[in-house]
Design a protein around this motif. Structure first.
Motif, PDB file in Angstrom:
ATOM      1  N   THR A 124       6.696  -5.944   0.058  1.00 56.69           N
ATOM      2  CA  THR A 124       5.098  -5.240   0.642  1.00 56.69           C
ATOM      3  C   THR A 124       4.761  -4.366   1.302  1.00 56.69           C
ATOM      4  N   VAL A 125       3.558  -4.133   1.433  1.00 57.25           N
ATOM      5  CA  VAL A 125       4.026  -2.791   2.303  1.00 57.25           C
ATOM      6  C   VAL A 125       3.984  -3.263   3.604  1.00 57.25           C
ATOM      7  N   ASP A 126       3.568  -3.879   4.360  1.00 56.94           N
ATOM      8  CA  ASP A 126       4.873  -4.124   5.437  1.00 56.94           C
ATOM      9  C   ASP A 126       6.461  -4.052   5.379  1.00 56.94           C
ATOM     10  N   GLU A 127       6.926  -4.325   4.749  1.00 59.07           N
ATOM     11  CA  GLU A 127       8.616  -4.243   4.193  1.00 59.07           C
ATOM     12  C   GLU A 127       9.009  -2.816   4.120  1.00 59.07           C
ATOM     13  N   LEU A 128       7.718  -2.090   3.207  1.00 55.00           N
ATOM     14  CA  LEU A 128       7.845  -0.179   3.150  1.00 55.00           C
ATOM     15  C   LEU A 128       7.907  -0.577   4.335  1.00 55.00           C
ATOM     16  N   TYR A 129       6.645  -0.073   5.454  1.00 56.72           N
ATOM     17  CA  TYR A 129       7.041   0.435   6.175  1.00 56.72           C
ATOM     18  C   TYR A 129       7.882   0.641   6.891  1.00 56.72           C
ATOM     19  N   LYS A 130       8.662  -0.964   7.563  1.00 53.10           N
ATOM     20  CA  LYS A 130       9.861  -1.490   7.583  1.00 53.10           C
ATOM     21  C   LYS A 130      11.226  -0.679   7.903  1.00 53.10           C
ATOM     22  N   ALA A 131      10.745  -0.323   6.207  1.00 53.49           N
ATOM     23  CA  ALA A 131      11.645   0.049   6.123  1.00 53.49           C
ATOM     24  C   ALA A 131      12.171   1.045   6.319  1.00 53.49           C
ATOM     25  N   SER A 132      10.489   2.170   6.098  1.00 53.22           N
ATOM     26  CA  SER A 132      10.519   3.658   6.235  1.00 53.22           C
ATOM     27  C   SER A 132      10.919   3.651   7.827  1.00 53.22           C
ATOM     28  N   GLN A 133      10.692   2.775   8.529  1.00 55.31           N
ATOM     29  CA  GLN A 133      11.017   3.263   9.662  1.00 55.31           C
ATOM     30  C   GLN A 133      12.818   2.712  10.754  1.00 55.31           C
ATOM     31  N   LEU A 134      13.245   1.694   9.708  1.00 57.01           N
ATOM     32  CA  LEU A 134      14.209   1.518   9.980  1.00 57.01           C
ATOM     33  C   LEU A 134      15.332   2.744   9.023  1.00 57.01           C
TER      34      LEU A 134
ATOM     35  N   ASN B 283      14.027   6.041   9.142  1.00 58.36           N
ATOM     36  CA  ASN B 283      14.076   6.694   9.954  1.00 58.36           C
ATOM     37  C   ASN B 283      13.357   7.948   9.118  1.00 58.36           C
ATOM     38  N   MET B 284      12.372   7.385   7.079  1.00 58.51           N
ATOM     39  CA  MET B 284      11.909   8.120   6.504  1.00 58.51           C
ATOM     40  C   MET B 284      10.025   8.123   6.417  1.00 58.51           C
ATOM     41  N   THR B 285       9.938   9.046   5.540  1.00 61.53           N
ATOM     42  CA  THR B 285       8.128   8.351   5.179  1.00 61.53           C
ATOM     43  C   THR B 285       8.281   7.416   4.482  1.00 61.53           C
TER      44      THR B 285
END
Length: 82
Positions: free
Chosen positions: A4-14, A16-18
């Motif tokens: 999901t978009v939310d999972e993608l966002y969380k992975a990017s934060q985890l 430290n990537m865009t």
């Protein structure tokens, strides 16, 4: 594998990537997250991304360390006064 978009966002934060970096993944494995190099706000943000049980474990460890420090400071202060 779809996320999901939310999972993608969380992975990017985890990591430290865009999200673009994740979507255009070039085969390089993201580097290890080193929390001590982060600001306090970043550290808390990373901790908040953990599962509830893991967060509680971290907070219990911090509470224990702070309590130990208070006792150590108390005894050092009171022994010095003797």
């Amino acid at each position: 594998m779809a996320i999901t978009v939310d999972e993608l966002y969380k992975a990017s934060q985890l990591f430290n990537m865009t999200t673009d970096q994740i979507l255009a993944y070039d085969g390089d494995i993201p580097s290890e997250v080193v929390i001590e190099d982060k600001t306090a706000v970043e550290q808390l943000r990373l901790i908040q991304q953990l599962e509830e049980e893991d967060r509680q474990t971290i907070f219990k460890l911090i509470d224990k360390m702070l309590t130990n420090k208070k006792f150590k400071d108390f005894f050092q202060k009171n022994v010095a006064a003797l």
